[in-house]
Design an enzyme around this catalytic site. Structure first.
Site, PDB file in Angstrom:
ATOM      1  CE  LYS A 115     144.876  16.074  59.742  1.00 16.36           C
ATOM      2  NZ  LYS A 115     145.253  15.537  61.040  1.00 16.36           N
ATOM      3  CE  LYS A 197     137.149  15.378  60.439  1.00 17.08           C
ATOM      4  NZ  LYS A 197     137.825  14.460  61.310  1.00 17.08           N
ATOM      5  CE  LYS A 200     142.002  18.246  66.733  1.00 20.25           C
ATOM      6  NZ  LYS A 200     141.395  16.957  67.019  1.00 20.25           N
TER       7      LYS A 200
HETATM    8  P1  ATP Z   1     139.717  16.990  63.809  1.00 29.87           P
HETATM    9  O1  ATP Z   1     139.148  16.959  62.428  1.00 29.87           O
HETATM   10  O2  ATP Z   1     138.863  17.736  64.772  1.00 29.87           O
HETATM   11  O3  ATP Z   1     141.152  17.482  63.804  1.00 29.87           O
HETATM   12  P2  ATP Z   1     140.622  14.319  63.762  1.00 29.87           P
HETATM   13  O4  ATP Z   1     139.802  13.387  62.917  1.00 29.87           O
HETATM   14  O5  ATP Z   1     141.853  14.835  63.156  1.00 29.87           O
HETATM   15  O6  ATP Z   1     139.712  15.489  64.341  1.00 29.87           O
HETATM   16  P3  ATP Z   1     141.074  12.715  66.163  1.00 29.87           P
HETATM   17  O7  ATP Z   1     140.936  13.609  67.315  1.00 29.87           O
HETATM   18  O8  ATP Z   1     142.250  11.862  66.168  1.00 29.87           O
HETATM   19  O9  ATP Z   1     141.131  13.576  64.935  1.00 29.87           O
HETATM   20  O10 ATP Z   1     139.774  11.810  65.982  1.00 29.87           O
HETATM   21  C1  ATP Z   1     139.459  10.851  66.928  1.00 29.87           C
HETATM   22  C2  ATP Z   1     138.272  10.059  66.494  1.00 29.87           C
HETATM   23  O11 ATP Z   1     137.140  10.902  66.318  1.00 29.87           O
HETATM   24  C3  ATP Z   1     138.457   9.316  65.179  1.00 29.87           C
HETATM   25  O12 ATP Z   1     137.983   8.013  65.316  1.00 29.87           O
HETATM   26  C4  ATP Z   1     137.611  10.081  64.198  1.00 29.87           C
HETATM   27  O13 ATP Z   1     137.101   9.242  63.201  1.00 29.87           O
HETATM   28  C5  ATP Z   1     136.509  10.611  65.083  1.00 29.87           C
HETATM   29  N1  ATP Z   1     135.928  11.848  64.575  1.00 29.87           N
HETATM   30  C6  ATP Z   1     136.558  13.038  64.379  1.00 29.87           C
HETATM   31  N2  ATP Z   1     135.715  13.974  63.933  1.00 29.87           N
HETATM   32  C7  ATP Z   1     134.489  13.366  63.825  1.00 29.87           C
HETATM   33  C8  ATP Z   1     133.179  13.812  63.428  1.00 29.87           C
HETATM   34  N3  ATP Z   1     132.959  15.060  63.055  1.00 29.87           N
HETATM   35  N4  ATP Z   1     132.168  12.907  63.460  1.00 29.87           N
HETATM   36  C9  ATP Z   1     132.374  11.632  63.863  1.00 29.87           C
HETATM   37  N5  ATP Z   1     133.576  11.155  64.251  1.00 29.87           N
HETATM   38  C10 ATP Z   1     134.619  12.001  64.233  1.00 29.87           C
END
Ligand code: ATP
Ligand code: LTN
Length: 333
Positions: A115, A197, A200
């Site tokens: 980040k 992965k 968003k």
């Molecule tokens: P993004 O990468 O989209 O910003 P994030 O990981 O920052 O997502 P959160 O929305 O807080 O943020 O994630 C919520 C939950 O979803 C967490 O437990 C995270 O591990 C899970 N998660 C996020 N992306 C994935 C993915 N691609 N596959 C499986 N689990 C995921």
């Protein structure tokens, strides 16, 4: 909370719309665990401001996410569901834990490295100390288990180090938590960048819970597969990552094994496979989207739910915080 059950805590950021990765990696487990455990689930708006947010958008996304969690099956009668900034004990414990978390530990966090590279103009102290706030979330409720996707494992490990350090000095104040990572769906990959992965931050390859069926089908039809001539549905993550991504999603949604899926599509090629995965996802998400839309039309009801949730959460959190304040030597109020 019932005293004979173990405690689950997890959080999710309102930094954007809920996507299929969040649902399969984390949320689906949140729902499944509600009967067996005392569950505490939190919309972590304080974590979200570690990257710049538009205030009106953050308010809207927080309410939408809250509604979507209920729509996905988080039952506010069974579980405690609340918004992080409504319970001040989170920020208060995070400060104390910051003084028990090492600079070197925080420097090693891959999410911080990612980040800070992505938001090079805003590498703020909150982004750096994000894991101590997450540790505070977990530790306030004395959680035994933390259901998350694979990417959050390192943060739970750090929480374990903090628990061990704190308990080592002051005695058994905190429960030692474990990460709970699903066998399928732990890491849903992006539809158009199968080595990243689903996130968003790559919107084209990301399927949102609130996407219309047409939009979902469009994204799956455009999903990257590969250019090999056999065009056969076979699981080979190293050589056919796009196809592997689709097989993983289909497996997570239908519960079928890789072998069953390969058999189902033997001789059919990608032209049949991609829309089949799309349709399975459309049907999985349809009732969730409809229920979320219905809930969002009744703001007063949602407000009632999150107020009640914060009250229940605060009473547990306060108990832990008082104990911590006493241990570290703060004078009682
Ligand atoms: P993004 O990468 O989209 O910003 P994030 O990981 O920052 O997502 P959160 O929305 O807080 O943020 O994630 C919520 C939950 O979803 C967490 O437990 C995270 O591990 C899970 N998660 C996020 N992306 C994935 C993915 N691609 N596959 C499986 N689990 C995921
Ligand atoms: N860091 C997590 C969200 C999060 C969380 C938590 C998860 C904040 N606090 C406590 C589990 C437990 C993320 O970015 N997905």
């Amino acid at each position: 909370m019932e005293t004979n059950k173990k405690v689950i805590f997890s959080g999710i950021q309102p930094s954007g719309a809920l996507h299929l990765g969040n649902y399969l990696g984390a949320l689906r487990n949140w729902v499944a665990l509600q009967d067996e455990y005392n569950c505490v689930y939190c919309v972590v708006d304080e974590h979200a401001i570690t990257v710049r947010q538009d205030p009106a958008a953050l308010r809207r996304q927080t309410l939408e996410l809250f509604a979507q969690l209920v729509a996905c099956g988080i039952d506010p009668e069974k579980s405690i569901l609340f918004i992080q900034s409504h319970v001040p004990a989170h920020a208060e414990l995070a400060w104390v834990l910051n003084c028990y978390t090492m600079f070197g530990e925080l420097s090693r966090m891959t999410q911080f490295k990612d980040k800070s590279a992505k938001h090079a103009d805003n590498v703020n102290a909150g982004l750096f100390t994000y894991p101590s706030l997450m540790a505070a979330d977990i530790m306030l409720y004395q959680a035994d288990l933390v259901p998350v996707g694979e990417d959050q494992k390192q943060h739970v490990e750090l929480t374990r180090n903090i628990v061990q350090r704190f308990n080592g000095i002051y005695g058994d104040v905190f429960t030692m938590p474990d990460a709970y990572i699903p066998k399928v769906g732990a890491r849903v990959m992006s539809l158009n960048q199968p080595d990243s992965k689903m996130s968003k931050s790559i919107p084209e390859g990301c399927v949102y819970l609130m996407d219309s069926p047409d939009e979902i089908m469009r994204k799956f039809k455009r999903a990257i597969t590969d250019s090999d001539t056999e065009r056969c549905v076979r699981y080979d993550r190293a050589n056919k990552p796009g196809v592997a991504t689709l097989i993983d999603i289909y497996a997570a949604v239908t519960g079928k094994s890789y072998e069953q899926i390969e058999e189902e599509f033997a001789g059919k090629g990608y032209g049949a496979f991609k829309p089949a995965v799309g349709e399975a996802v459309v049907e999985l998400l349809r009732p969730l989207r409809e229920e979320a839309t219905r809930l969002l039309a009744d703001k007063a009801y949602l407000e009632g739910l999150y107020r009640a949730g914060a009250e229940k959460a605060a009473s547990i959190a306060q108990r832990t915080l008082r104990k911590v304040h006493k241990k570290v030597g703060f004078l009682p109020r």
